[in-house]
Each structure stands twice: as C-alpha cells, then as structure tokens.
Design a protein around this motif. Structure first.
Motif, PDB file in Angstrom:
ATOM      1  N   GLU A  90      18.528 -10.661  -9.064  1.00 37.53           N
ATOM      2  CA  GLU A  90      18.439 -12.215 -10.087  1.00 37.53           C
ATOM      3  C   GLU A  90      17.205 -11.745 -10.826  1.00 37.53           C
ATOM      4  N   GLN A  91      16.329 -11.143 -10.235  1.00 36.44           N
ATOM      5  CA  GLN A  91      15.030 -10.671 -11.191  1.00 36.44           C
ATOM      6  C   GLN A  91      14.499 -10.324 -11.862  1.00 36.44           C
ATOM      7  N   ARG A  92      15.757  -9.395 -12.041  1.00 36.12           N
ATOM      8  CA  ARG A  92      15.967  -7.758 -12.584  1.00 36.12           C
ATOM      9  C   ARG A  92      15.075  -6.811 -12.243  1.00 36.12           C
ATOM     10  N   HIS A  93      15.148  -6.721 -11.184  1.00 41.98           N
ATOM     11  CA  HIS A  93      14.585  -5.492 -10.266  1.00 41.98           C
ATOM     12  C   HIS A  93      15.296  -4.215 -10.129  1.00 41.98           C
ATOM     13  N   PRO A  94      14.966  -3.161 -11.350  1.00 36.03           N
ATOM     14  CA  PRO A  94      16.316  -2.614 -11.587  1.00 36.03           C
ATOM     15  C   PRO A  94      16.725  -1.197 -10.312  1.00 36.03           C
ATOM     16  N   ALA A 123      28.757  -1.895 -15.719  1.00 33.84           N
ATOM     17  CA  ALA A 123      28.119  -2.945 -16.042  1.00 33.84           C
ATOM     18  C   ALA A 123      27.263  -3.153 -15.508  1.00 33.84           C
ATOM     19  N   LEU A 124      26.600  -2.105 -14.218  1.00 32.79           N
ATOM     20  CA  LEU A 124      25.299  -3.151 -13.649  1.00 32.79           C
ATOM     21  C   LEU A 124      24.308  -1.917 -14.176  1.00 32.79           C
ATOM     22  N   MET A 125      24.795  -0.515 -13.984  1.00 33.10           N
ATOM     23  CA  MET A 125      23.738   0.442 -14.599  1.00 33.10           C
ATOM     24  C   MET A 125      23.520   0.469 -15.848  1.00 33.10           C
TER      25      MET A 125
END
Length: 349
Positions: A90-94, A123-125
């Motif tokens: 949710e905090q965009r941590h890869p 999509a996530l990757m």
C-alpha cells in the motif's frame, strides 16, 4: 534498525570500519542479537515502516529470520506473510509487490485458478519497477503467462532490467558478480537482437555483446550456462565471420581474424551440456558442428590443398583447438605465425 531510519551504504561501511556500536541517528545499540533484531523489526513494522513490514512478510514466508545458526524461527504462515506484504505494498514498496506477485503466481505453494493469478502477478510486477519484478514480468510476457505472448513488451522490460547492471546496490553484489536477473535479461536480449525478435532490428554486433557478456559472467560465477547461449553466440560469430570474409570454406581460415575456432569451441560446449540433459539446442549444435568439421577437414588451413591430394588423404589437426587442419608441419608453423596463434582456442575433444 533501532529507530527505523537509514544511513547510506558508504556511511554504514564507515561506521562498521570504525567499530561504532551505536546508531548514528538515535544512539541506540545496533550490533545486537538476532532475536532482538527481529523484535525491533516487528516494532518498526507496527509503526508502519514499509521496509520492516516487507521483512516481517519474508520471516513468515520462509519460517526463519536468516540462514545462520542464530536465526529466529517462525511458523510458516503464508496468510500472515501476505498480510504484511499488503501493508507494505500500500506504500508502494517494490519488494513487497514482488512477493505478492510471486504468491499469486504460485511460487510459494499451489494456487487455484492459476491463469487469473498470473494476470494479477503480471500487473503487479509491471508496476513494481524493481530488478526482479522487471525480469519476472518480461519472462511472463515472453512465455505468454497471464496474457498473450508479447516479445516486444518482454524486450522492453529485459532492457530495463539490464540497464540496472551498473546501478545495482553494493549490498546486492558479491565480488563484482552480476545478479542472476541481469544475466537472464542479457541472454534474451542477445537472442532477440540475433533473431530480430521483440520488435528489435537484427544486429549481430549488439547480439554478440549481450551474449558474450552473459557467457563470460555466467562462467565467472560458475552459473549454469544454457546450451542456447553457447549455440546462439557461436552462430552469431559464424555469421559475422561469413559477412566479413565470405561463405566459402577456404574463407573460414583467415589467420589472425578467424572466429571459427572460437565458434567451434562454443558449439562443443553446447553439445557437451546436452550429454546429460538432451535438448533441441544441443542437438542442433551437434549437427552444425559435424557439418563444419567435415568441411574444414577437407582442405589445408594454410595452403588450401584438398585432402584428396594428400597421401593417405588425411590432414593433421591443430592439437590445441582441433579446429584447423594441415597437410604438414611446415604449413602448421606458417599458419601459426601468420595469426592462428591469436585465433586458437584451447579445448579438449
């Protein structure tokens, strides 16, 4: 770790070199036992630090805080791991997004409705933007997992992954070894440039660069080099040689400039790898190698005399590379001095 703040890698190295045992940010002790380390990680995760939440997810996913003897062990709990990964994502941590993608792709255990999971992972990757995510997404595009096969998209993300070759954190490199993701990307970029796939124009010199880097670094790191890599690099060298000097058999022997001995060496490596695990690439390499050797055995590499005009009809092979044949010792010496010395690739047959 204690306060959840970071110092850059160079400063961290300086702190360790000076033997400083306290955090430069909060002055708390930093060289602590593993169980205290894990407790501090959990505290920071509950405070909302995305890197700590990702680390907690890894702890629950792998069941251990590390691979050393003083590791703190957890009960493997994929649901708990996924909970922490989602908080960090949710905090965009890869790394969290990458791990969620792998969970959905079924890397950790069996997952139902694989196709839908692959679509979500894809999509996530794509959004993650880190090295492993880029490699994995490119691979899914290449294989058509979670969507249609798209070599152009694969080539794009392989290029992004390879572009991080010189930007990878020192923490991720050991003894100047390249990450496996970069090696993987280099291999397929080399193949795409060689074949003109993925929306790329065929470019033999660019293909040669990627494939040579892949083979060199893989052998340096004692990684498994695929027969495809040896075969493709050998074919690339042969085609470059033929475009430069011609396709006739006598043109293969250009002392000081011939790529043929090296190409033959690579074909032999590809064939050797297929002895234990037969595959299409090794079989193709074997066929090309046999044809090439048969042609080269037919004439002297120095004077060009046909083997049929030689007593007993047999030429003597170079004892080092076994890729050039001669009608006599004098021709072999002349050819060596003319430039074969720099072309010769020592190998066992």
């Amino acid at each position: 770790m204690c306060c959840g703040n970071f110092t850059c890698f160079q400063c961290f190295q300086a702190v360790c070199a000076k033997g400083i045992k306290k955090c430069p940010c909060c002055r708390e002790e930093i060289l602590i036992t593993m169980d205290k380390w894990v407790r501090q990680t959990e505290q920071q995760a509950k405070r909302g630090r995305h890197w700590a939440q990702t680390q907690m997810g890894i702890y629950f996913l792998e069941g251990s805080s590390c691979q050393h003897g003083d590791a703190v062990h957890h009960k493997v709990d994929v649901r708990e791991a996924l909970k922490w990964f989602k908080l960090a994502a949710e905090q965009r941590h890869p790394d969290a997004i990458r791990n969620i993608a792998q969970l959905h792709a079924g890397v950790y255990g069996k997952v139902k409705e694989v196709e839908q999971c692959q679509i979500k992972a894809r999509a996530l990757m794509k959004e993650a933007g880190n090295l492993r995510a880029q490699r994995n997404y490119a691979m899914m595009c290449r294989l058509g997992q979670g969507g249609p096969e798209d070599k152009s998209e694969a080539a794009h993300y392989y290029t992004l992954a390879y572009s991080q070759k010189d930007e990878v954190s020192p923490l991720e490199i050991s003894d100047d070894f390249l990450p496996e993701e970069v090696l993987h990307a280099g291999l397929f970029l080399g193949m795409y440039h060689f074949n003109g796939d993925g929306g790329l124009t065929k470019n033999l010199r660019t293909a040669k660069y990627y494939l040579e880097e892949h083979v060199k670094e893989s052998e340096k790191q004692s990684s498994n080099v695929l027969p495809d890599a040896y075969m493709c690099l050998a074919a690339c060298l042969m085609e470059l040689h033929e475009r430069t000097f011609g396709r006739n058999v006598p043109d293969y022997s250009v002392p000081g400039y011939s790529s043929v001995p090296r190409a033959i060496s690579l074909y032999r490596k590809s064939v050797k790898m297929g002895l234990d695990y037969p595959n299409v690439s090794s079989q193709h390499s074997k066929e090309v190698l046999e044809s090439l050797v048969t042609q080269l055995k037919g004439f002297c590499g120095n004077c060009g005399v046909d083997s049929k005009d030689i007593p007993k009809g047999k030429l003597k092979a170079c004892s080092s590379c076994h890729s050039a044949w001669y009608c006599g010792k004098q021709c072999q010496i002349e050819h060596w001095k003319a430039g074969h010395k720099s072309d010769c690739v020592r190998q066992q047959v």
